[in-house]
Design an enzyme around this catalytic site. Structure first.
Site, PDB file in Angstrom:
ATOM      1  N   GLN A   1      43.837   8.271  12.240  1.00 26.31           N
ATOM      2  CA  GLN A   1      42.883   7.248  12.603  1.00 26.31           C
ATOM      3  C   GLN A   1      41.521   7.277  12.211  1.00 26.31           C
ATOM      4  O   GLN A   1      40.685   7.970  11.547  1.00 26.31           O
ATOM      5  CB  GLN A   1      42.402   8.383  14.509  1.00 26.31           C
ATOM      6  CG  GLN A   1      42.102   7.196  14.793  1.00 26.31           C
ATOM      7  CD  GLN A   1      41.549   7.981  16.803  1.00 26.31           C
ATOM      8  OE1 GLN A   1      41.039   8.735  16.889  1.00 26.31           O
ATOM      9  NE2 GLN A   1      42.825   7.202  17.696  1.00 26.31           N
TER      10      GLN A   1
ATOM     11  N   HIS B   1      37.779   5.634  12.840  1.00 25.65           N
ATOM     12  CA  HIS B   1      37.041   5.282  13.756  1.00 25.65           C
ATOM     13  C   HIS B   1      35.833   3.878  13.677  1.00 25.65           C
ATOM     14  O   HIS B   1      35.747   3.496  11.689  1.00 25.65           O
ATOM     15  CB  HIS B   1      35.398   6.597  13.648  1.00 25.65           C
ATOM     16  CG  HIS B   1      34.508   6.395  14.601  1.00 25.65           C
ATOM     17  ND1 HIS B   1      34.032   5.389  14.780  1.00 25.65           N
ATOM     18  CD2 HIS B   1      34.899   7.315  16.038  1.00 25.65           C
ATOM     19  CE1 HIS B   1      33.186   5.552  15.993  1.00 25.65           C
ATOM     20  NE2 HIS B   1      34.013   6.737  16.359  1.00 25.65           N
TER      21      HIS B   1
END
Length: 581
Positions: free
Chosen positions: A236, A238
């Site tokens: 992931q 950000h």
């Protein structure tokens, strides 16, 4: 001062590797079961990566929204993970999180409460209902400090580096490592081991992890001991990390800035989210905002430090100081920048590892008998995109399960093989890397992080990924010549080399997974395969065979029909008022 060649021996029932929330919760569970427990960690007991988790911890308590249910929490998690989460693990998480959070509160965790004393809950992005408990904007630290107080009677060795797991005939019997300050080597014999050593996001140029954490060393320990790793390519990113100065590049700029009205601009002064998600703008999903920022930067519309601009200066300064005090102080301390008057330059940053060690949902057991794993080091819960607030819940729920399972195995074990030759070989391998050389670990770590950012970053393609493999092999060759010279000041350079070796191995496994996943799904963006491929709704696993990495795949079980139907019914939610971190 040469590193000592003497080996100390320590024996316990349960050894926990990692002192974050998952590790401490496992240690508490094992100790409560009557086992002698030892925790080892590279950092201090209250300074693990958990302290950086800000927004909250999820649990269906129904405080704000009584109509919430564990089934809805399951559906939200499964949908946000693009169908790649393990249904069994997700169900355990959402069913057990309420009791786990109440337990933390009973132990003194300072969660925010309503006037009637009940735990308050707020919205996070992609949640149908308000189910996130929180302690201001420092929930992770609150959780870790609570666990640290609860585990005060459990022995812990800080500044201890685990170099490898000890195992024979398919069974784990402990770990080998050394003290980072003194260099003293120790073989820790254990009836069971819990691995809770974090993820691998520090492999990327910009990362929200701090230096020398989340280097993939926990994943490497498991892989070299015969365990499978799954879905390492699912990382992931950000949308907003700091771009400078160098030593803190990637440090998180909380999404609460956008939640409070922050606006994104490129170097031309254009509010560019209107071209990517005109309805939700800056409150779009994390993967979409990250991709938009990345596209603006790579298209030449970025700022002088390789970022875009996040502006909150249209808000009154009093509001900023009330709602975003950490961010105000963070930019003032590191850049002498007043965010109430000046935009912040930000860029995507590697934030969370969705993949990791393959574990059994019920017991957290790995492929190596006697070895259990919990937390960010594992795969299974989050699929291709993590639902905000689920990471802290995962550490507590599965940390407890890992500790309980490890204790049960330790109690029931009647015989255990501890071959002296295995310990001697571990000692020799450690000794073999302590030598003079022409290379240094820190520059090679930087080169690897640059390579992963450029070739296996927010957007990937096959040509770039194959170039990454070539680059990783070249860095691996150079790593053979790294200078390691322990001194009276400590043995940090030895740890840096071992981190580098682990990172190179896990980076290669990650790139191999990214090549094999020829689709775009959640956090995994392939410019040469821009569509989601239903045939790839499966987990991609990497194993080691005769020192070579092999990629395979495994079909995931289907969720129960009523849960699948509920997930399919979830609409795209209005993000107003929701945090997404």
């Amino acid at each position: 001062m040469p590193i000592t060649t003497d080996i100390q021996i320590h024996a316990v029932n349960v050894l926990v590797i990692g002192s974050g929330a998952a590790g401490l919760r496992a240690a508490i569970a094992a100790a409560d079961a009557g086992c002698e427990v030892l925790v080892v960690g590279k950092r201090a007991r209250t300074d693990a990566h958990t302290v950086l988790a800000a927004g909250g911890i999820n649990a269906v308590l129904g405080t704000r929204d009584p109509e919430d249910s564990w089934q809805q929490h399951f559906a939200d998690t499964f949908k946000e993970g693009y169908g790649l989460g393990d249904p069994a693990m997700i169900e355990i998480l959402v069913r057990e999180a309420p009791d786990a959070v109440r337990e933390l509160a009973d132990w003194g965790a300072p969660f925010s409460r309503l006037p009637d004393g009940r735990l308050d809950q707020r919205f996070f992005g992609a949640h149908t209902y308000r189910r996130t408990c929180f302690a201001g904007d420092w929930t992770g630290r609150a959780v870790l400090e609570t666990l640290a107080r609860r585990s005060e009677g459990i022995p812990m060795r800080e500044s201890f580096y685990v170099t490898e797991l000890l195992h024979a005939d398919g069974e784990c019997f402990g770990a080998f490592g050394f003290d980072l300050d003194t260099g003293v080597r120790t073989a820790i014999y254990a009836d069971a081991v819990v691995l809770a050593a974090g993820g691998h996001t520090r492999l990327w140029r910009r990362s929200s992890s701090r230096r020398d954490e989340n280097t993939g060393d926990g994943m490497s320990l498991a892989l070299l001991a015969g365990c499978r790793l799954a879905d390492l390519e699912l990382v992931q990113f950000h949308p907003s990390g700091m771009t400078h100065p160098e030593e803190i590049a990637g440090t998180l700029v909380t999404e609460a800035v956008r939640g409070e009205g922050g606006r994104l601009y490129n170097a031309l002064g254009e509010r560019f989210m209107s071209g990517y998600d005109p309805e939700r703008m800056e409150l779009s999903t994390r993967d979409r905002v990250a991709l938009a920022c990345y596209t603006e930067i790579t298209s030449g519309r970025g700022g002088p430090n390789g970022g875009v601009f996040l502006d909150i200066s249209h808000l009154d300064k009093a509001v900023i100081l009330e709602r975003l005090p950490r961010m105000y102080r963070q930019f003032l301390d590191h850049q002498l920048l007043d965010i109430s008057t000046t935009p912040m330059e930000v860029a995507p940053t590697a934030h969370y590892s969705m993949g990791g060690v393959v574990v059994d949902a019920e017991t957290t057991a790995t492929d190596l008998t006697g070895l259990y794993a919990a937390g960010e080091v594992t795969a299974g819960v989050h699929g291709a995109n993590r639902l905000g607030g689920n990471s802290l819940a995962e550490t507590i729920v599965f940390g407890r399960r890992a500790g309980q399972a490890a204790a049960a195995w330790a109690r029931d074990r009647t015989t255990i093989k501890r071959p002296a030759a295995v310990v001697a070989a571990a000692n020799e391998r450690l000794a073999s890397v302590i030598k003079r050389g022409d290379e240094f670990a820190r520059p090679l770590q930087r080169d690897l992080r640059d390579l992963m950012w450029e070739r296996c970053g927010v957007v990937r393609d096959e040509d770039g990924l194959k170039q990454a493999l070539i680059g990783i092999d070249a860095l691996t060759d150079r790593a053979q010549q790294v200078d390691v010279s322990p001194t009276a000041e400590g043995h940090a350079d030895l740890a840096h080399l071992l981190d580098l070796q682990a990172s190179l191995l896990v980076a290669k496994a990650t790139v191999l997974g990214a090549i094999a996943r020829r689709e775009t799904r959640g956090c995994h963006n392939r410019s040469d395969y821009p569509e989601l491929d239903e045939a790839l709704a499966k987990t991609l696993e990497v194993s080691m065979d005769d020192r070579e990495l092999r990629v395979g795949s495994r079909a995931l079980p289907e969720p129960a029909p009523e849960l699948a139907r509920l997930a399919a019914l979830i609409p795209d939610l209005d993000p107003t008022g929701r945090l997404t971190e």
